[in-house]
Design a protein around this motif. Structure first.
Motif, mmCIF file in Angstrom:
data_model
loop_
_atom_site.group_PDB
_atom_site.id
_atom_site.type_symbol
_atom_site.label_atom_id
_atom_site.label_comp_id
_atom_site.label_asym_id
_atom_site.label_seq_id
_atom_site.Cartn_x
_atom_site.Cartn_y
_atom_site.Cartn_z
ATOM 1 N N ASP A 1 0.812 -1.214 0.000
ATOM 2 C CA ASP A 1 0.000 0.000 0.000
ATOM 3 C C ASP A 1 0.847 1.267 0.000
ATOM 4 N N ALA A 2 2.171 1.099 -0.012
ATOM 5 C CA ALA A 2 3.093 2.230 -0.076
ATOM 6 C C ALA A 2 4.371 1.757 -0.757
ATOM 7 N N VAL A 3 5.005 2.669 -1.486
ATOM 8 C CA VAL A 3 6.271 2.367 -2.138
ATOM 9 C C VAL A 3 7.310 3.375 -1.672
ATOM 10 N N PRO A 4 8.567 3.010 -1.711
ATOM 11 C CA PRO A 4 9.110 1.728 -2.132
ATOM 12 C C PRO A 4 8.874 0.648 -1.071
ATOM 13 N N ALA A 5 8.812 -0.580 -1.565
ATOM 14 C CA ALA A 5 8.672 -1.740 -0.681
ATOM 15 C C ALA A 5 9.473 -2.882 -1.288
ATOM 16 N N LEU A 6 10.301 -3.509 -0.485
ATOM 17 C CA LEU A 6 11.078 -4.661 -0.937
ATOM 18 C C LEU A 6 10.424 -5.919 -0.388
ATOM 19 N N VAL A 7 10.214 -6.917 -1.255
ATOM 20 C CA VAL A 7 9.620 -8.188 -0.847
ATOM 21 C C VAL A 7 10.566 -9.315 -1.208
ATOM 22 N N LEU A 8 10.842 -10.169 -0.240
ATOM 23 C CA LEU A 8 11.563 -11.420 -0.453
ATOM 24 C C LEU A 8 10.555 -12.518 -0.179
ATOM 25 N N SER A 9 10.311 -13.361 -1.186
ATOM 26 C CA SER A 9 9.236 -14.345 -1.105
ATOM 27 C C SER A 9 9.684 -15.697 -1.618
ATOM 28 N N ARG A 10 9.100 -16.726 -1.057
ATOM 29 C CA ARG A 10 9.212 -18.041 -1.673
ATOM 30 C C ARG A 10 8.421 -17.963 -2.983
ATOM 31 N N THR A 11 8.747 -18.834 -3.933
ATOM 32 C CA THR A 11 8.015 -18.837 -5.195
ATOM 33 C C THR A 11 7.089 -20.040 -5.267
ATOM 34 N N ASN A 12 6.198 -20.009 -6.253
ATOM 35 C CA ASN A 12 5.268 -21.097 -6.547
ATOM 36 C C ASN A 12 4.365 -21.453 -5.374
ATOM 37 N N LEU A 13 3.921 -20.452 -4.634
ATOM 38 C CA LEU A 13 2.997 -20.662 -3.542
ATOM 39 C C LEU A 13 1.640 -20.074 -3.925
ATOM 40 N N VAL A 14 0.600 -20.441 -3.216
ATOM 41 C CA VAL A 14 -0.773 -20.131 -3.638
ATOM 42 C C VAL A 14 -1.383 -19.002 -2.810
ATOM 43 N N ALA A 15 -2.081 -18.098 -3.502
ATOM 44 C CA ALA A 15 -2.806 -17.004 -2.849
ATOM 45 C C ALA A 15 -4.156 -17.504 -2.357
ATOM 46 N N ASP A 16 -4.730 -16.785 -1.392
ATOM 47 C CA ASP A 16 -6.051 -17.147 -0.882
ATOM 48 C C ASP A 16 -7.146 -16.643 -1.817
ATOM 49 N N ALA A 17 -8.382 -16.805 -1.425
ATOM 50 C CA ALA A 17 -9.527 -16.440 -2.269
ATOM 51 C C ALA A 17 -9.561 -14.957 -2.608
ATOM 52 N N GLU A 18 -9.017 -14.101 -1.751
ATOM 53 C CA GLU A 18 -8.987 -12.656 -2.021
ATOM 54 C C GLU A 18 -7.773 -12.239 -2.835
ATOM 55 N N GLY A 19 -6.915 -13.193 -3.188
ATOM 56 C CA GLY A 19 -5.717 -12.883 -3.958
ATOM 57 C C GLY A 19 -4.543 -12.465 -3.105
ATOM 58 N N CYS A 20 -4.654 -12.648 -1.789
ATOM 59 C CA CYS A 20 -3.564 -12.281 -0.879
ATOM 60 C C CYS A 20 -2.773 -13.518 -0.488
ATOM 61 N N PHE A 21 -1.514 -13.308 -0.212
ATOM 62 C CA PHE A 21 -0.634 -14.395 0.165
ATOM 63 C C PHE A 21 -0.627 -14.524 1.686
ATOM 64 N N PRO A 22 -0.835 -15.736 2.205
ATOM 65 C CA PRO A 22 -0.911 -15.921 3.654
ATOM 66 C C PRO A 22 0.369 -15.482 4.372
ATOM 67 N N VAL A 23 0.179 -14.967 5.542
ATOM 68 C CA VAL A 23 1.269 -14.482 6.378
ATOM 69 C C VAL A 23 2.245 -15.610 6.674
ATOM 70 N N GLY A 24 3.539 -15.304 6.570
ATOM 71 C CA GLY A 24 4.566 -16.226 6.993
ATOM 72 C C GLY A 24 5.569 -16.670 5.959
ATOM 73 N N SER A 25 5.242 -16.601 4.669
ATOM 74 C CA SER A 25 6.177 -17.117 3.667
ATOM 75 C C SER A 25 6.740 -16.037 2.762
ATOM 76 N N TYR A 26 6.654 -14.804 3.178
ATOM 77 C CA TYR A 26 7.361 -13.706 2.526
ATOM 78 C C TYR A 26 7.614 -12.644 3.584
ATOM 79 N N ALA A 27 8.525 -11.780 3.293
ATOM 80 C CA ALA A 27 8.782 -10.643 4.169
ATOM 81 C C ALA A 27 8.865 -9.394 3.310
ATOM 82 N N ALA A 28 8.314 -8.302 3.823
ATOM 83 C CA ALA A 28 8.324 -7.025 3.112
ATOM 84 C C ALA A 28 8.871 -5.941 4.026
ATOM 85 N N VAL A 29 9.677 -5.070 3.446
ATOM 86 C CA VAL A 29 10.204 -3.918 4.168
ATOM 87 C C VAL A 29 9.761 -2.674 3.398
#
Length: 185
Positions: A121-149
């Motif tokens: 919701d604000a930039v700049p934002a750096l995201v380090l994420s695992r790949t090939n994981l599934v989003a929930d019904a709202e298109g959001c990624f569940p808490v715990g498998s990526y980090a954002a600063v």
């Protein structure tokens, strides 16, 4: 204001027409796409934990900041992510502006779904994420498998924060690996 936010992701495929040129001289979109796919395939291994490093930016940011992030992103192997086209213009105009600002030669994509998925919701934002994981019904990624600063912090500074503060030990390890690769150790 910087903070670490965590979640999980499956990176949506981005059409080649939305990939942006990576040099000021004007790399064709097809050539850029082929280079991206070759590099992605060469680095992917079914036995290894894979990650994605993305820096979310906007053309509303100062040009000198975008240029510096372009240099840092290229050195760190990060992709710059835009929510949409430059001032509502065409992909071609967006590509021209991105090429002008992309002094570091980093990869760029346009993908509004990633903004939703990682709750950017604000930039700049750096995201380090695992790949090939599934989003929930709202298109959001569940808490715990990526980090954002969030905030105007260097990519190295953001990775150091993730390596220190992420709740998932795998994400912390991925951040340490990225830092080691950047520092050449």
């Amino acid at each position: 204001m910087d903070q670490v936010r965590e979640g999980m992701a499956r990176l949506p495929t981005v059409d080649a027409a939305t990939r942006l040129g990576a040099s000021r001289e004007g790399t064709s979109l097809d050539a850029l796409f082929e280079r991206y796919e070759s590099a992605r395939a060469a680095h992917a291994s079914p036995d290894e934990e894979t990650d994605a490093l993305m820096l979310f930016v906007s053309f509303s940011m100062p040009e000198d900041v975008i240029r510096e992030y372009s240099r840092q992103a290229n050195a760190a192997g990060a992709t710059l992510v835009l929510r949409g086209n430059y001032q509502g213009q065409t992909v071609r105009k967006t590509t021209e502006v991105a090429q002008y600002l992309n002094v570091g030669g980093a990869g760029w994509i346009i993908n509004p779904e990633l903004y939703t998925g990682y709750k950017i919701d604000a930039v700049p934002a750096l995201v380090l994420s695992r790949t090939n994981l599934v989003a929930d019904a709202e298109g959001c990624f569940p808490v715990g498998s990526y980090a954002a600063v969030f905030g105007e912090i260097s990519i190295i500074g953001s990775l150091e924060k993730i390596a220190r503060d992420a709740s998932d030990p795998v994400i912390r390890a991925l951040a340490h690996e990225r830092l080691s690769a950047i520092h050449g150790s």
